[in-house]
Write a protein that holds these residues in place. Structure first.
Motif, PDB file in Angstrom:
ATOM      1  N   LEU A 131      26.740  10.862  43.472  1.00  0.00           N
ATOM      2  CA  LEU A 131      27.181  10.106  44.650  1.00  0.00           C
ATOM      3  C   LEU A 131      27.575  11.011  45.817  1.00  0.00           C
ATOM      4  O   LEU A 131      28.305  10.602  46.724  1.00  0.00           O
ATOM      5  CB  LEU A 131      28.306   9.149  44.264  1.00  0.00           C
ATOM      6  CG  LEU A 131      27.860   8.070  43.250  1.00  0.00           C
ATOM      7  CD1 LEU A 131      29.026   7.200  42.830  1.00  0.00           C
ATOM      8  CD2 LEU A 131      26.735   7.208  43.820  1.00  0.00           C
ATOM      9  N   ALA A 132      27.068  12.225  45.818  1.00  0.00           N
ATOM     10  CA  ALA A 132      27.238  13.154  46.934  1.00  0.00           C
ATOM     11  C   ALA A 132      28.705  13.408  47.279  1.00  0.00           C
ATOM     12  O   ALA A 132      29.097  13.428  48.434  1.00  0.00           O
ATOM     13  CB  ALA A 132      26.463  12.678  48.172  1.00  0.00           C
ATOM     14  N   ALA A 133      29.500  13.572  46.240  1.00  0.00           N
ATOM     15  CA  ALA A 133      30.897  13.965  46.434  1.00  0.00           C
ATOM     16  C   ALA A 133      31.250  14.999  45.368  1.00  0.00           C
ATOM     17  O   ALA A 133      32.373  15.047  44.884  1.00  0.00           O
ATOM     18  CB  ALA A 133      31.811  12.754  46.342  1.00  0.00           C
ATOM     19  N   CYS A 134      30.258  15.817  45.014  1.00  0.00           N
ATOM     20  CA  CYS A 134      30.348  16.701  43.853  1.00  0.00           C
ATOM     21  C   CYS A 134      31.548  17.634  43.909  1.00  0.00           C
ATOM     22  O   CYS A 134      32.087  17.998  42.878  1.00  0.00           O
ATOM     23  CB  CYS A 134      29.080  17.515  43.717  1.00  0.00           C
ATOM     24  SG  CYS A 134      27.608  16.586  44.164  1.00  0.00           S
ATOM     25  N   ASN A 135      31.950  18.050  45.117  1.00  0.00           N
ATOM     26  CA  ASN A 135      33.097  18.952  45.166  1.00  0.00           C
ATOM     27  C   ASN A 135      34.423  18.195  45.163  1.00  0.00           C
ATOM     28  O   ASN A 135      35.482  18.796  45.295  1.00  0.00           O
ATOM     29  CB  ASN A 135      32.992  19.960  46.315  1.00  0.00           C
ATOM     30  CG  ASN A 135      32.658  19.304  47.633  1.00  0.00           C
ATOM     31  OD1 ASN A 135      33.046  18.166  47.861  1.00  0.00           O
ATOM     32  ND2 ASN A 135      31.949  20.016  48.492  1.00  0.00           N
ATOM     33  N   GLY A 136      34.348  16.878  44.963  1.00  0.00           N
ATOM     34  CA  GLY A 136      35.554  16.075  44.757  1.00  0.00           C
ATOM     35  C   GLY A 136      35.555  15.504  43.341  1.00  0.00           C
ATOM     36  O   GLY A 136      36.228  14.519  43.064  1.00  0.00           O
ATOM     37  N   GLN A 141      33.316   5.388  42.973  1.00  0.00           N
ATOM     38  CA  GLN A 141      33.266   4.536  44.160  1.00  0.00           C
ATOM     39  C   GLN A 141      33.642   3.128  43.718  1.00  0.00           C
ATOM     40  O   GLN A 141      33.144   2.649  42.704  1.00  0.00           O
ATOM     41  CB  GLN A 141      31.848   4.480  44.742  1.00  0.00           C
ATOM     42  CG  GLN A 141      31.510   5.572  45.720  1.00  0.00           C
ATOM     43  CD  GLN A 141      30.376   5.164  46.678  1.00  0.00           C
ATOM     44  OE1 GLN A 141      29.606   4.248  46.425  1.00  0.00           O
ATOM     45  NE2 GLN A 141      30.274   5.877  47.787  1.00  0.00           N
ATOM     46  N   LYS A 145      33.850   2.626  48.454  1.00  0.00           N
ATOM     47  CA  LYS A 145      34.907   3.518  48.912  1.00  0.00           C
ATOM     48  C   LYS A 145      35.091   4.599  47.853  1.00  0.00           C
ATOM     49  O   LYS A 145      35.128   4.305  46.667  1.00  0.00           O
ATOM     50  CB  LYS A 145      36.197   2.714  49.110  1.00  0.00           C
ATOM     51  CG  LYS A 145      37.306   3.476  49.797  1.00  0.00           C
ATOM     52  CD  LYS A 145      38.458   2.501  50.093  1.00  0.00           C
ATOM     53  CE  LYS A 145      39.786   3.171  50.334  1.00  0.00           C
ATOM     54  NZ  LYS A 145      39.825   4.535  50.728  1.00  0.00           N
ATOM     55  N   GLU A 148      38.387  10.454  44.833  1.00  0.00           N
ATOM     56  CA  GLU A 148      37.953  11.759  44.335  1.00  0.00           C
ATOM     57  C   GLU A 148      39.064  12.517  43.623  1.00  0.00           C
ATOM     58  O   GLU A 148      40.233  12.140  43.701  1.00  0.00           O
ATOM     59  CB  GLU A 148      37.389  12.575  45.509  1.00  0.00           C
ATOM     60  CG  GLU A 148      36.211  11.866  46.157  1.00  0.00           C
ATOM     61  CD  GLU A 148      35.609  12.591  47.356  1.00  0.00           C
ATOM     62  OE1 GLU A 148      35.832  13.803  47.500  1.00  0.00           O
ATOM     63  OE2 GLU A 148      34.902  11.933  48.139  1.00  0.00           O
TER      64      GLU A 148
ATOM     65  N   THR B  89      24.819  18.312  45.617  1.00  0.00           N
ATOM     66  CA  THR B  89      24.742  18.473  47.065  1.00  0.00           C
ATOM     67  C   THR B  89      25.610  17.440  47.771  1.00  0.00           C
ATOM     68  O   THR B  89      25.451  16.238  47.554  1.00  0.00           O
ATOM     69  CB  THR B  89      23.279  18.314  47.537  1.00  0.00           C
ATOM     70  OG1 THR B  89      22.440  19.023  46.635  1.00  0.00           O
ATOM     71  CG2 THR B  89      23.100  18.842  48.936  1.00  0.00           C
ATOM     72  N   CYS B  90      26.511  17.901  48.626  1.00  0.00           N
ATOM     73  CA  CYS B  90      27.394  16.947  49.304  1.00  0.00           C
ATOM     74  C   CYS B  90      27.839  17.501  50.654  1.00  0.00           C
ATOM     75  O   CYS B  90      29.001  17.432  51.027  1.00  0.00           O
ATOM     76  CB  CYS B  90      28.592  16.617  48.440  1.00  0.00           C
ATOM     77  SG  CYS B  90      29.410  18.056  47.760  1.00  0.00           S
ATOM     78  N   ARG B  93      27.157  14.601  53.897  1.00  0.00           N
ATOM     79  CA  ARG B  93      28.184  13.558  53.978  1.00  0.00           C
ATOM     80  C   ARG B  93      29.332  13.996  54.892  1.00  0.00           C
ATOM     81  O   ARG B  93      29.927  13.186  55.582  1.00  0.00           O
ATOM     82  CB  ARG B  93      28.723  13.212  52.589  1.00  0.00           C
ATOM     83  CG  ARG B  93      29.606  14.266  51.971  1.00  0.00           C
ATOM     84  CD  ARG B  93      30.604  13.604  51.048  1.00  0.00           C
ATOM     85  NE  ARG B  93      31.437  14.574  50.337  1.00  0.00           N
ATOM     86  CZ  ARG B  93      32.560  14.239  49.729  1.00  0.00           C
ATOM     87  NH1 ARG B  93      32.993  12.995  49.761  1.00  0.00           N
ATOM     88  NH2 ARG B  93      33.266  15.150  49.106  1.00  0.00           N
ATOM     89  N   ARG B 124      21.822   7.309  52.889  1.00  0.00           N
ATOM     90  CA  ARG B 124      21.772   6.683  51.569  1.00  0.00           C
ATOM     91  C   ARG B 124      22.742   5.500  51.522  1.00  0.00           C
ATOM     92  O   ARG B 124      23.773   5.492  52.208  1.00  0.00           O
ATOM     93  CB  ARG B 124      22.094   7.690  50.459  1.00  0.00           C
ATOM     94  CG  ARG B 124      23.501   8.217  50.470  1.00  0.00           C
ATOM     95  CD  ARG B 124      23.741   9.174  49.317  1.00  0.00           C
ATOM     96  NE  ARG B 124      23.677   8.474  48.036  1.00  0.00           N
ATOM     97  CZ  ARG B 124      23.750   9.056  46.852  1.00  0.00           C
ATOM     98  NH1 ARG B 124      23.893  10.366  46.784  1.00  0.00           N
ATOM     99  NH2 ARG B 124      23.687   8.362  45.737  1.00  0.00           N
ATOM    100  N   ASP B 129      30.077   2.797  53.648  1.00  0.00           N
ATOM    101  CA  ASP B 129      31.471   2.546  54.016  1.00  0.00           C
ATOM    102  C   ASP B 129      31.976   3.537  55.051  1.00  0.00           C
ATOM    103  O   ASP B 129      32.418   3.146  56.129  1.00  0.00           O
ATOM    104  CB  ASP B 129      32.366   2.597  52.772  1.00  0.00           C
ATOM    105  CG  ASP B 129      33.820   2.301  53.109  1.00  0.00           C
ATOM    106  OD1 ASP B 129      34.069   1.171  53.544  1.00  0.00           O
ATOM    107  OD2 ASP B 129      34.672   3.191  52.962  1.00  0.00           O
ATOM    108  N   THR B 244      29.996  23.936  46.799  1.00  0.00           N
ATOM    109  CA  THR B 244      30.300  24.498  45.489  1.00  0.00           C
ATOM    110  C   THR B 244      31.002  23.442  44.639  1.00  0.00           C
ATOM    111  O   THR B 244      31.902  22.744  45.108  1.00  0.00           O
ATOM    112  CB  THR B 244      31.180  25.749  45.605  1.00  0.00           C
ATOM    113  OG1 THR B 244      32.416  25.417  46.244  1.00  0.00           O
ATOM    114  CG2 THR B 244      30.476  26.839  46.414  1.00  0.00           C
ATOM    115  N   PRO B 251      36.608  23.924  44.738  1.00  0.00           N
ATOM    116  CA  PRO B 251      35.252  23.510  45.091  1.00  0.00           C
ATOM    117  C   PRO B 251      35.263  22.941  46.508  1.00  0.00           C
ATOM    118  O   PRO B 251      36.256  22.348  46.921  1.00  0.00           O
ATOM    119  CB  PRO B 251      34.925  22.435  44.052  1.00  0.00           C
ATOM    120  CG  PRO B 251      36.233  21.978  43.499  1.00  0.00           C
ATOM    121  CD  PRO B 251      37.183  23.129  43.643  1.00  0.00           C
TER     122      PRO B 251
END
Ligand SMILES: Cc1cc2nc3c(=O)[nH]c(=O)nc-3n(C[C@H](O)[C@H](O)[C@H](O)COP(=O)(O)O)c2cc1C
Ligand code: SF4
Ligand code: FES
Lengths: 163, 422
Positions: A131-136, A141, A145, A148, B89-90, B93, B124, B129, B244, B251
């Protein structure tokens, strides 16, 4: 046969707004966003009659709408719980303990991933994507929303506050 | 060197506001272009000379890509790829929510340079939101200021920008699948050629660039190509955002010059979690080959250095694993993703990704045999290079590299029916 669904004027306006982004001779491009709008106003899913009405409104064939509805995972063609929970368990989140979060939520809500609770309050989506929040990580979600850097206690807190 | 481009506004009070962006010299390049009526070719030339390479994964030279657009005066399109979904990959965002105007200005300059009057930013679905809301708000203000739209600042240049929203499908990040999706269809990649620059959206010449690529354009135009070129190293010019994740103390997203030692990025990220031992790194999103920790510590974060170790810089998603990581489980998780996301058009990808996933699951359940490991390698090599799009390769590369670098761990698992690390 289901009853015919009439798209309310307000939603038609929203759909017209989507259509205006594309060349006037192209009808299909508005399908995806229109489905998201329609499902937003219909407890999170679209019915056959909703899809039929959309096809008619956009002057496209029913199969065009159905193809899109079944390809994209955010569009639900079956009833689901009111609050959609996606717990990312892709690789970065897995490394930070997402599997424990997922297990914990399954247990707490008495559901397996992919199911909704019996009171239809929650839908625990079978989330395969990152969900493109890998560093969190770990993250989830709820109704799009992000939450993280979760701990199990925080997950409890967040879920308990949701109506 | 402490240069920032895409992340420049991130630390500000109101990072996404127009006032903040203007403070950093925002829209200066755009205003200069439309008042001076800069020739399109000179913009393309500048971007070429800067050495800017696509940040979406493939690292293709951006100026060169733009130069493929036919010169004749007909409808063309620009598409900004904000589908961001390669695991690990983020970065996009954060650009979307903390520096949206840089994307808008980049889209304007790119559209002008290729002669497009319409540009789409495809986000995406899961960004609906926060990111879409912030981007749309910035776009509304840019329209109000007549930086976008009809007859921009009375220059007679007209460019419209629209944001679009996806609905959950990783494959749509592939550029031709994205065009299919914008056209309102299932996101199935197209056979190339024809390339989108010749026949793209609605059959018209189209350029697709990643969010970070486009957000880099305004500052390069403002500061001249050499400025950018001199930041990086060798053929890796400029600067890149790295995301990272995994076993790290801090990270995060770090924008650093290409060529920065991996050690420095590791340090920026606070080092390995709980002072653990660095076991392995996936340096560019989950589809690129895994690199052993000890090797990684000798490498620099640039295209050449990473490829010298048999991997790729990819999208900049740097996934770090410590000594507690079970490589069999990680590979099975990665394979699950590519299996689920294969669009199913090509037999080797559709069937092969399923076999890979099922065999790895079998191994995890203690039902694997040693010959399975060779079979995994064989299936992977039968997928690689035999498909319409790069998802097939993306599914195969991890398998081959995990087996190559951690063979003993897979062997141990099939033999002892349990993980070597736990
Ligand atoms: C399966 C697959 C998924 C992709 N996902 C993305 C993505 O999420 N974002 C992105 O910018 N590029 C993605 N790409 C790369 C795009 O096809 C394309 O190369 C890129 O958007 C071009 O932009 P750039 O030259 O600025 O990097 C993906 C490619 C493949 C094969
Ligand atoms: S390689 Fe896989 S994802 Fe790509 S077009 Fe073929 S089947 Fe679809
Ligand atoms: S792996 Fe979970 S957000 Fe990317």
């Amino acid at each position: 046969m289901t009853n015919k669904y009439t798209i309310p004027i307000a939603i038609k306006n929203e759909i017209d707004h989507v259509r205006a982004k594309f060349p006037s001779n192209e009808n299909k491009p508005a399908i995806i966003e229109s489905l998201l709008i329609l499902q937003h106003h219909n407890d999170g899913f679209v019915t056959d009659s909703i899809m039929r009405s959309l096809a008619e409104y956009l002057s496209v064939s029913e199969i065009d709408v159905l193809e899109v509805a079944t390809f994209y995972t955010m569009i639900n063609t079956e009833p689901v719980g009111r609050n959609v929970i996606s717990i990312c368990n892709n690789v970065s989140c897995m490394l930070r303990g997402s599997d424990d979060i997922l297990k914990h939520v399954e247990k707490k809500l008495c559901v397996k991933v992919g199911q909704s609770t019996t009171d239809k309050k929650f839908f625990l989506k079978d989330e395969i994507e990152c969900l493109a929040a890998c560093n969190g990580a770990p993250m989830m979600q709820i109704n799009h929303k992000n939450y993280e850097n979760l701990t199990l206690d925080e997950v409890d807190d967040i879920l308990d506050k949701i109506k | 060197m402490n240069v920032k481009i895409c992340t420049e506004t991130f630390e500000s009070n109101k990072p996404a506001s127009l006032a903040t962006y203007l403070k950093y010299g925002g829209y200066e390049a755009w205003k200069k272009i439309i008042t001076e009526k800069t020739p399109k070719s000179s913009i393309v030339e500048k971007i070429k000379n800067s050495g800017l390479r696509g940040k979406g994964g493939a690292g293709f030279l951006t100026g060169l890509k733009w130069s493929f657009i036919p010169l004749e005066n007909k409808q063309k399109y620009l598409v900004c790829n904000s589908d961001e979904s390669e695991p690990g990959t983020c970065k996009d965002r954060d650009i979307l929510r903390y520096n949206p105007h840089s994307i808008i200005e980049g889209m304007l300059i790119a559209s002008y340079a290729i002669g497009a009057s319409v540009a789409y930013n495809y986000l995406r679905g899961e960004f609906i939101d926060e990111q879409k809301r912030v981007f749309d708000e910035a776009l509304k203000i840019a329209y109000q200021e007549n930086l976008v739209g009809k007859d921009i600042l009375s220059s007679s240049v007209s460019i419209d920008i629209y944001s679009l929203i996806g609905a959950g499908a990783y494959i749509v990040g592939e550029e031709t699948a994205m065009l299919e999706s914008i056209e309102g269809k299932r996101g199935m990649p197209r056979i190339k050629p024809p390339f989108p620059a010749i026949k793209g959206l609605f059959g018209k010449p189209t350029i697709i660039n990643n969010t970070e690529t486009l957000a880099s354009v305004p500052k390069i135009m403002r500061n001249e190509p050499d400025w950018y070129k001199n930041i990086g190293i060798g053929d890796s010019e400029g600067i890149k955002m790295f995301c990272t994740s995994g076993h790290l103390e801090k990270p995060g997203n770090y924008e650093i010059p290409l060529g920065t030692p991996f050690r420095d990025l590791l340090e920026l990220s606070g080092g390995v979690l709980n002072k653990g031992e660095l076991k392995a790194v996936i340096p560019g999103g989950s589809s690129v080959p895994v690199v052993k920790g000890e090797t990684m510590l000798q490498l620099n974060m640039d295209y050449e250095s990473i490829s010298s170790a048999g991997s790729m810089l990819g999208s900049g998603g740097v996934i770090v694993m410590d000594h507690t990581t079970c490589m069999v489980s990680v590979l099975q998780r990665i394979s699950r993703f590519y299996y689920a996301e294969s669009c199913g058009q090509c037999t080797p990808c559709r069937e092969g990704t399923g076999w890979l996933y099922k065999m790895l699951t079998n191994i995890l359940e203690g039902k694997g045999t040693i010959s399975d490991l060779d079979t995994l390698n064989r299936i992977a090599s039968q997928i690689e290079g035999h498909c319409i799009c790069a998802l097939g390769d993306a599914a195969a590369m991890p398998v081959r590299s995990f087996l190559k670098n951690f063979w003993h761990e897979f062997e141990y698992y099939v033999d002892k029916k349990q993980s070597m690390v736990s």
